[in-house]
Design a protein around this motif. Structure first.
Motif, PDB file in Angstrom:
ATOM      1  N   THR A 137       0.534   2.620   2.640  1.00 10.66           N
ATOM      2  CA  THR A 137      -0.812   3.882   1.765  1.00 10.66           C
ATOM      3  C   THR A 137      -0.377   5.238   3.103  1.00 10.66           C
ATOM      4  OG1 THR A 137      -1.901   2.334   3.615  1.00 10.66           O
ATOM      5  CG2 THR A 137      -2.288   1.629   1.259  1.00 10.66           C
ATOM      6  N   ASN A 138       0.072   4.585   3.961  1.00 11.89           N
ATOM      7  CA  ASN A 138       0.003   5.586   4.907  1.00 11.89           C
ATOM      8  C   ASN A 138       1.363   6.116   4.955  1.00 11.89           C
ATOM      9  OD1 ASN A 138      -0.134   7.501   7.226  1.00 11.89           O
ATOM     10  ND2 ASN A 138      -1.940   6.847   7.765  1.00 11.89           N
ATOM     11  N   TRP A 140       2.653   8.227   7.311  1.00 14.06           N
ATOM     12  CA  TRP A 140       2.934   8.268   8.879  1.00 14.06           C
ATOM     13  C   TRP A 140       2.985   6.831   9.323  1.00 14.06           C
ATOM     14  CZ3 TRP A 140       5.205  12.636   8.569  1.00 14.06           C
ATOM     15  CH2 TRP A 140       4.962  13.354   7.612  1.00 14.06           C
ATOM     16  N   LYS A 141       2.360   5.168   9.277  1.00 14.35           N
ATOM     17  CA  LYS A 141       2.090   4.609   9.649  1.00 14.35           C
ATOM     18  C   LYS A 141       3.414   3.463   9.647  1.00 14.35           C
ATOM     19  CE  LYS A 141      -1.155   0.907   9.788  1.00 14.35           C
ATOM     20  NZ  LYS A 141      -2.262   0.779   8.536  1.00 14.35           N
ATOM     21  N   SER A 142       3.810   3.944   8.085  1.00 14.44           N
ATOM     22  CA  SER A 142       5.441   3.084   8.221  1.00 14.44           C
ATOM     23  C   SER A 142       6.849   3.590   8.907  1.00 14.44           C
ATOM     24  CB  SER A 142       5.859   3.680   6.605  1.00 14.44           C
ATOM     25  OG  SER A 142       5.373   3.424   5.837  1.00 14.44           O
ATOM     26  N   PHE A 143       6.573   5.083   9.462  1.00 14.84           N
ATOM     27  CA  PHE A 143       7.280   4.656  10.484  1.00 14.84           C
ATOM     28  C   PHE A 143       7.245   5.300  11.703  1.00 14.84           C
ATOM     29  CE2 PHE A 143       7.708   9.521   7.250  1.00 14.84           C
ATOM     30  CZ  PHE A 143       8.222   8.974   6.761  1.00 14.84           C
ATOM     31  N   THR A 144       5.818   5.666  12.377  1.00 12.10           N
ATOM     32  CA  THR A 144       5.508   4.808  13.737  1.00 12.10           C
ATOM     33  C   THR A 144       5.530   3.525  13.620  1.00 12.10           C
ATOM     34  OG1 THR A 144       3.016   4.229  12.861  1.00 12.10           O
ATOM     35  CG2 THR A 144       3.450   6.351  14.135  1.00 12.10           C
ATOM     36  N   GLU A 145       5.215   2.720  12.713  1.00  6.82           N
ATOM     37  CA  GLU A 145       5.941   0.784  12.956  1.00  6.82           C
ATOM     38  C   GLU A 145       7.245   0.652  12.441  1.00  6.82           C
ATOM     39  OE1 GLU A 145       2.469  -0.711  10.429  1.00  6.82           O
ATOM     40  OE2 GLU A 145       1.658   0.021  11.962  1.00  6.82           O
ATOM     41  N   ALA A 146       7.762   1.343  12.542  1.00 10.16           N
ATOM     42  CA  ALA A 146       9.094   1.073  11.963  1.00 10.16           C
ATOM     43  C   ALA A 146       8.763   0.209  10.900  1.00 10.16           C
ATOM     44  CB  ALA A 146       9.332   0.651  13.212  1.00 10.16           C
ATOM     45  N   GLN A 150       9.354  -0.170   3.886  1.00 12.61           N
ATOM     46  CA  GLN A 150       8.398   0.642   3.693  1.00 12.61           C
ATOM     47  C   GLN A 150       8.820   2.423   3.360  1.00 12.61           C
ATOM     48  OE1 GLN A 150       4.114   1.214   5.051  1.00 12.61           O
ATOM     49  NE2 GLN A 150       3.968  -0.448   4.280  1.00 12.61           N
ATOM     50  N   VAL A 151      10.097   2.344   4.427  1.00 10.85           N
ATOM     51  CA  VAL A 151      10.677   3.380   4.527  1.00 10.85           C
ATOM     52  C   VAL A 151      11.874   3.767   3.454  1.00 10.85           C
ATOM     53  CG1 VAL A 151      12.365   4.756   6.218  1.00 10.85           C
ATOM     54  CG2 VAL A 151      10.117   3.331   7.283  1.00 10.85           C
ATOM     55  N   ILE A 152      12.067   2.277   3.359  1.00  9.79           N
ATOM     56  CA  ILE A 152      13.070   2.546   1.951  1.00  9.79           C
ATOM     57  C   ILE A 152      12.603   3.202   0.978  1.00  9.79           C
ATOM     58  CG2 ILE A 152      14.705   0.263   0.322  1.00  9.79           C
ATOM     59  CD1 ILE A 152      15.450  -0.281   3.640  1.00  9.79           C
ATOM     60  N   VAL A 153      11.139   2.444   0.563  1.00  9.80           N
ATOM     61  CA  VAL A 153      10.914   2.995  -0.426  1.00  9.80           C
ATOM     62  C   VAL A 153      10.508   4.368  -0.274  1.00  9.80           C
ATOM     63  CG1 VAL A 153       8.449   2.840  -1.623  1.00  9.80           C
ATOM     64  CG2 VAL A 153       9.672   0.721  -0.352  1.00  9.80           C
ATOM     65  N   ILE A 154       9.516   5.055   0.564  1.00 10.60           N
ATOM     66  CA  ILE A 154       9.882   6.362   0.651  1.00 10.60           C
ATOM     67  C   ILE A 154      10.762   7.023   0.454  1.00 10.60           C
ATOM     68  CG2 ILE A 154       9.307   8.446   2.699  1.00 10.60           C
ATOM     69  CD1 ILE A 154       7.203   5.866   3.708  1.00 10.60           C
ATOM     70  N   ALA A 155      11.826   6.550   1.179  1.00  4.81           N
ATOM     71  CA  ALA A 155      12.928   7.373   0.843  1.00  4.81           C
ATOM     72  C   ALA A 155      13.373   7.628  -0.718  1.00  4.81           C
ATOM     73  CB  ALA A 155      14.436   6.470   1.679  1.00  4.81           C
ATOM     74  N   LEU A 156      13.871   6.657  -1.138  1.00  5.93           N
ATOM     75  CA  LEU A 156      13.649   6.000  -2.742  1.00  5.93           C
ATOM     76  C   LEU A 156      12.723   7.295  -3.480  1.00  5.93           C
ATOM     77  CD1 LEU A 156      14.073   2.236  -3.344  1.00  5.93           C
ATOM     78  CD2 LEU A 156      16.257   4.400  -3.680  1.00  5.93           C
ATOM     79  N   PHE A 157      11.311   7.000  -2.844  1.00  7.99           N
ATOM     80  CA  PHE A 157      10.820   8.187  -3.993  1.00  7.99           C
ATOM     81  C   PHE A 157      10.875   9.891  -3.904  1.00  7.99           C
ATOM     82  CE2 PHE A 157       7.978   4.737  -4.511  1.00  7.99           C
ATOM     83  CZ  PHE A 157       7.889   4.669  -5.768  1.00  7.99           C
TER      84      PHE A 157
END
Ligand code: ASP
Length: 406
Positions: A137-138, A140-146, A150-157
């Motif tokens: 949902t956010n 930056w939170k995915s990044f800070t929480e590693a 979620q990071v993979i989903v962000i990269a795909l999008f």
């Protein structure tokens, strides 16, 4: 270039030195010295690796997607990759279960008193809730929480959107490749420090783990390591030879640096930079390795699956439960899913073991019986996890090349 070729040798020497120093400290009663003065250097090194892991996964995947150029190719690589991961993990479960049952039937597993075992399990919200939680949902939170899924989903999008935006995304494209070039330089520097990490961690593990608990669980550990070994020899040798056209000896030699590194760091995510170098040396296509390896370090955990199966059979026997065939099928399914959900960080596989035990009604507190030696299990399972990622990048590269008629 010369330095790059020397790294596996340096790592091997560091490993041997670490074992020797660890043994000396163990027998000289200096285990605390290794914990207080050697391990912190290993921790610094792993911290450095963790600190670049989010940008490495994010940028490497976007860069891989952009190099592939169209989403059709990404889809085709993605399907092959996930199929390879799922099938090899299911095979890993079968190997783990088979060996654990043989050990159990031969009464090789110790029967430990679990009445005082304590372990606080993490809550699992069920399959659908887990699925929903993969979508951030956010960001930056995915990044800070590693949160790597979620990071993979962000990269795909983002990868897909940059391709779809065509020329108008030129600036973003350049930013990604420029940032990635910087991160790669940083990665090379951090990796050059890996012998220090390997040496200090190995000395610490050897000096601190030589206790009675290790002896009492020795056969369970041996069972898991046999599983790791059988899987590596059967599945990875087979896929290297049959699918990637590489001799098993060449494959294991090429993957050696990443294997040792994973073994000592117990983190697939932290090993990612080293795995990338090994895959490149073995001939994986850059764009495919850039996509497969970060994904694998997050979802492909064959060693973890074997460990979870062995641990489940062992803990079930401590609880006086003999697993039926139906329950074993449940183990294969839940251990496959649990290994996918396991993060590529130290000890994560043990946390997810709770999910498998819960599915079978075995008290989760029983994990307390094996928690003290988890690092020993973790070293082998991480080593196998990373080897599987490299094998997959080579096979998918070969399949894509044959498809393209190259
Ligand atoms: N440490 C493992 C890895 O990073 C995960 C696990 O604990 O099984 O691959």
């Amino acid at each position: 270039m010369k330095k790059k070729l020397n790294l596996p040798m340096q790592i091997l020497i560091a490993l041997i030195l670490g074992i020797v120093v660890g043994l000396v400290c163990y027998f000289a009663g200096l285990a605390d010295f290794t914990t207080n003065f050697l391990k912190p250097f290993g921790d610094i090194f792993v911290n450095l690796l963790k600190f670049i892991v989010v940008p490495v996964v994010l940028l490497s995947m976007i860069d891989g997607i952009l190099s592939m150029g169209d989403m059709k190719k990404v889809g085709s690589v993605g399907v092959k990759t996930v199929a390879y991961f799922m099938i090899t993990t299911a095979v890993a479960c079968v190997i783990g279960l088979a060996l654990a049952n043989i050990f159990n039937a031969a009464h090789l597993f110790p029967v430990l008193d679990a009445s005082n075992a304590q372990y606080e399990a993490k809550e699992f919200g069920g399959f659908m809730a887990t699925l929903v939680s993969i979508f951030p949902t956010n960001m930056w939170k995915s990044f800070t929480e590693a949160n790597m899924l979620q990071v993979i989903v962000i990269a795909l999008f983002f990868g897909g959107a940059i391709i779809a935006a065509g020329d108008r995304a030129k600036l973003t494209r350049d930013i990604v490749s420029s940032f990635y070039a910087v991160i790669e330089k940083l990665m090379t520097f951090i990796i050059s420090l890996s012998p220090i990490g390997v040496f200090t961690y190995m000395a610490w593990v050897v000096a601190t783990q030589g206790s009675e608990i290790l002896v009492s669980l020795l056969l369970v550990i041996i069972c898991a390591y046999l599983g790791y070994l059988v899987h590596a020899i059967v599945v990875y040798s087979f896929s290297a030879r049959m699918f990637a056209g590489i001799s098993p000896v060449k494959f294991f030699k090429g993957a050696f640096a990443a294997m040792i590194f994973a073994f000592t760091s117990t983190s697939s995510a932290a090993t990612l930079p080293v795995s990338k170098e090994c895959a490149a040396e073995l001939g994986a296509e850059d764009d495919i390795a850039a996509f497969v390896l970060p994904l694998g370090s997050t979802i492909n955990m064959d060693g973890t699956a074997i460990y979870q199966c062995v641990a489940t059979v062992f803990l079930a026997s401590c609880a006086g439960i003999q697993l039926t065939l139906g329950q074993m099928i449940v183990v294969v399914i839940t251990a496959t899913l649990a290994s996918i959900g396991t993060a590529g960080t130290p000890g994560a596989g043990m946390i997810m073991l709770a999910m498998v035990l819960e599915a079978l009604g075995i008290p989760v507190a029983y994990i307390g019986l094996i928690v003290a030696v988890d690092r020993i299990f973790d070293m082998g399972r991480t080593c196998l996890n990373v080897t599987g990622d490299i094998a997959c990048s080579l096979c998918v590269s070969k399949w894509q090349r044959s498809e393209a008629g190259k």
